[in-house]
Enzyme design. Structure first.
Site, short mmCIF file in Angstrom:
data_model
loop_
_atom_site.label_atom_id
_atom_site.label_comp_id
_atom_site.label_asym_id
_atom_site.label_seq_id
_atom_site.Cartn_x
_atom_site.Cartn_y
_atom_site.Cartn_z
CE LYS A 14 -65.95 -42.96 77.87
NZ LYS A 14 -64.74 -42.25 78.34
NE ARG A 89 -64.56 -48.60 78.37
CZ ARG A 89 -64.42 -47.60 79.22
NH1 ARG A 89 -63.22 -47.19 79.58
NH2 ARG A 89 -65.47 -47.03 79.75
NE ARG A 128 -64.29 -38.01 87.13
CZ ARG A 128 -64.44 -38.87 86.14
NH1 ARG A 128 -65.50 -38.78 85.36
NH2 ARG A 128 -63.55 -39.81 85.91
NE ARG A 145 -59.61 -43.86 84.09
CZ ARG A 145 -60.15 -42.75 84.60
NH1 ARG A 145 -59.55 -42.11 85.59
NH2 ARG A 145 -61.29 -42.29 84.14
P1 AP5 Z 1 -67.11 -37.17 81.91
O1 AP5 Z 1 -68.34 -36.80 81.18
O2 AP5 Z 1 -67.25 -37.89 83.19
O3 AP5 Z 1 -66.12 -37.96 80.92
P2 AP5 Z 1 -66.05 -39.51 80.60
O4 AP5 Z 1 -65.54 -39.61 79.20
O5 AP5 Z 1 -67.32 -40.17 80.95
O6 AP5 Z 1 -64.87 -39.92 81.60
P3 AP5 Z 1 -64.75 -41.21 82.51
O7 AP5 Z 1 -63.64 -40.93 83.46
O8 AP5 Z 1 -66.05 -41.65 83.05
O9 AP5 Z 1 -64.27 -42.25 81.40
P4 AP5 Z 1 -63.60 -43.63 81.56
O10 AP5 Z 1 -63.79 -44.25 80.25
O11 AP5 Z 1 -62.21 -43.54 82.04
O12 AP5 Z 1 -64.38 -44.30 82.78
P5 AP5 Z 1 -65.64 -45.26 82.86
O13 AP5 Z 1 -66.40 -44.87 84.03
O14 AP5 Z 1 -66.32 -45.37 81.57
O15 AP5 Z 1 -66.24 -35.85 82.14
C1 AP5 Z 1 -65.08 -35.89 82.94
C2 AP5 Z 1 -65.03 -34.63 83.83
O16 AP5 Z 1 -64.87 -33.50 82.98
C3 AP5 Z 1 -66.32 -34.39 84.63
O17 AP5 Z 1 -65.98 -33.81 85.85
C4 AP5 Z 1 -67.10 -33.40 83.75
O18 AP5 Z 1 -67.95 -32.58 84.50
C5 AP5 Z 1 -65.98 -32.61 83.10
N1 AP5 Z 1 -66.30 -32.18 81.73
C6 AP5 Z 1 -67.02 -32.85 80.79
N2 AP5 Z 1 -67.06 -32.15 79.63
C7 AP5 Z 1 -66.35 -31.00 79.85
C8 AP5 Z 1 -66.04 -29.87 79.04
N3 AP5 Z 1 -66.46 -29.78 77.75
N4 AP5 Z 1 -65.29 -28.88 79.57
C9 AP5 Z 1 -64.84 -28.98 80.87
N5 AP5 Z 1 -65.12 -30.01 81.70
C10 AP5 Z 1 -65.87 -31.02 81.19
O19 AP5 Z 1 -64.93 -46.66 83.18
C11 AP5 Z 1 -64.31 -46.84 84.45
C12 AP5 Z 1 -63.65 -48.19 84.50
O20 AP5 Z 1 -64.64 -49.22 84.36
C13 AP5 Z 1 -62.62 -48.50 83.42
O21 AP5 Z 1 -61.35 -47.96 83.73
C14 AP5 Z 1 -62.63 -50.02 83.45
O22 AP5 Z 1 -61.94 -50.50 84.58
C15 AP5 Z 1 -64.11 -50.32 83.62
N6 AP5 Z 1 -64.81 -50.41 82.34
C16 AP5 Z 1 -65.80 -49.60 81.88
N7 AP5 Z 1 -66.21 -50.00 80.66
C17 AP5 Z 1 -65.46 -51.09 80.35
C18 AP5 Z 1 -65.39 -51.92 79.20
N8 AP5 Z 1 -66.19 -51.73 78.13
N9 AP5 Z 1 -64.50 -52.94 79.21
C19 AP5 Z 1 -63.70 -53.18 80.27
N10 AP5 Z 1 -63.70 -52.40 81.39
C20 AP5 Z 1 -64.57 -51.37 81.42
MG MG Z 2 -67.94 -41.65 82.32
#
Ligand code: AP5
Ligand code: MG
Length: 219
Positions: A14, A89, A128, A145
């Protein structure tokens, strides 16, 4: 095509892909996870509240998340458009976003859902963890998660599909290959009609590709 949601399980890309779309369309990429992490780093009251949930891989309560998003969406740069990464979410977040946008007299243009293989994303996030040290990139928490996504967030896709907004995008393969699919879906008005069918695709319906015995169960 200015107001986009980007959904997908943890590690689906994402953040990586929201940046590409944001650059291409000249709109801000707004990640609730990134905003929470900024608050945690700055030690604000919001950050202190969010931290305990985030470290365990739990969702931050809707009341906290919703008001933060409302405030971000009323900033100047988001008035012309945005790509929201990781919000909504939960069902109450969907309803809240509807109200915020209705108050602004605007509508969503499209909802993009990245589909990926569960073991691929576990591998990405473990890599990561080594590079960036995000506290929630521990294997047990990653699987929690993924489970939370399958239970609470993946079902939201059906509502956006009902509204004719959902486009599923294959998130497997190299980053630039996925980016090409993303840009096509974010800018091509015919992409919604070309979306993958849902019938029989249990994994895809969860936003996760995996054997039928279940991403949700194993994640
Ligand atoms: P990346 O692009 O970082 O993927 P991502 O989908 O953004 O993964 P996240 O871990 O950020 O998602 P998440 O939803 O768990 O966490 P968030 O920060 O939103 O890619 C991941 C890795 O893979 C990177 O190293 C990248 O380089 C690599 N990669 C990417 N594409 C690739 C490819 N094609 N091939 C190989 N490698 C690749 O949320 C964190 C926390 O915040 C949640 O757990 C929750 O506690 C809170 N939170 C956030 N939003 C909410 C909400 N709406 N409601 C309640 N709590 C929330
Ligand atoms: Mg992210």
């Amino acid at each position: 095509m200015r107001r986009l949601l980007l959904m997908g399980p943890p590690g689906s890309g994402k953040g990586t892909q929201a940046a590409v779309v944001a650059r291409h369309l000249d709109i801000p990429a707004i990640s609730t996870g990134d905003i929470f992490r900024e608050h945690v780093a700055a030690g604000t009251p919001l950050g202190r509240e969010a931290k305990t949930y985030m470290e365990g891989g739990h969702y931050v309560p809707d009341s906290v998340t919703n008001e933060m998003v409302r405030s971000r969406l009323t900033e100047d740069d988001a008035i012309r458009g945005f790509i929201l990464d990781g919000y909504p979410r939960t069902v109450p977040q969907v309803e809240f976003l509807d109200e915020v946008l209705a108050a602004q007299h605007v509508e969503l243009d499209r909802v993009l859902l990245l589909t990926v293989d569960v073991e691929e994303v576990v591998g990405r996030l473990k890599r990561r963890a080594g590079a960036e040290g995000r506290h929630d990139d521990d294997e047990e928490i990653i699987r929690h998660r993924l489970r939370l996504f399958a239970e609470q967030t993946a079902p939201l896709a059906a509502e956006y599909e009902r509204r004719g907004l959902l486009v599923r995008i294959d998130g497997m393969g190299a980053i630039d290959e996925v980016a090409a699919r993303m840009l096509a879906a974010a800018t091509d008005d015919d992409a919604a009609e070309a979306a993958e069918p849902t019938s029989g695709a249990t994994g895809a319906a969860l936003g996760v590709q995996s054997p039928v015995d279940g991403a949700a169960g194993r994640a």
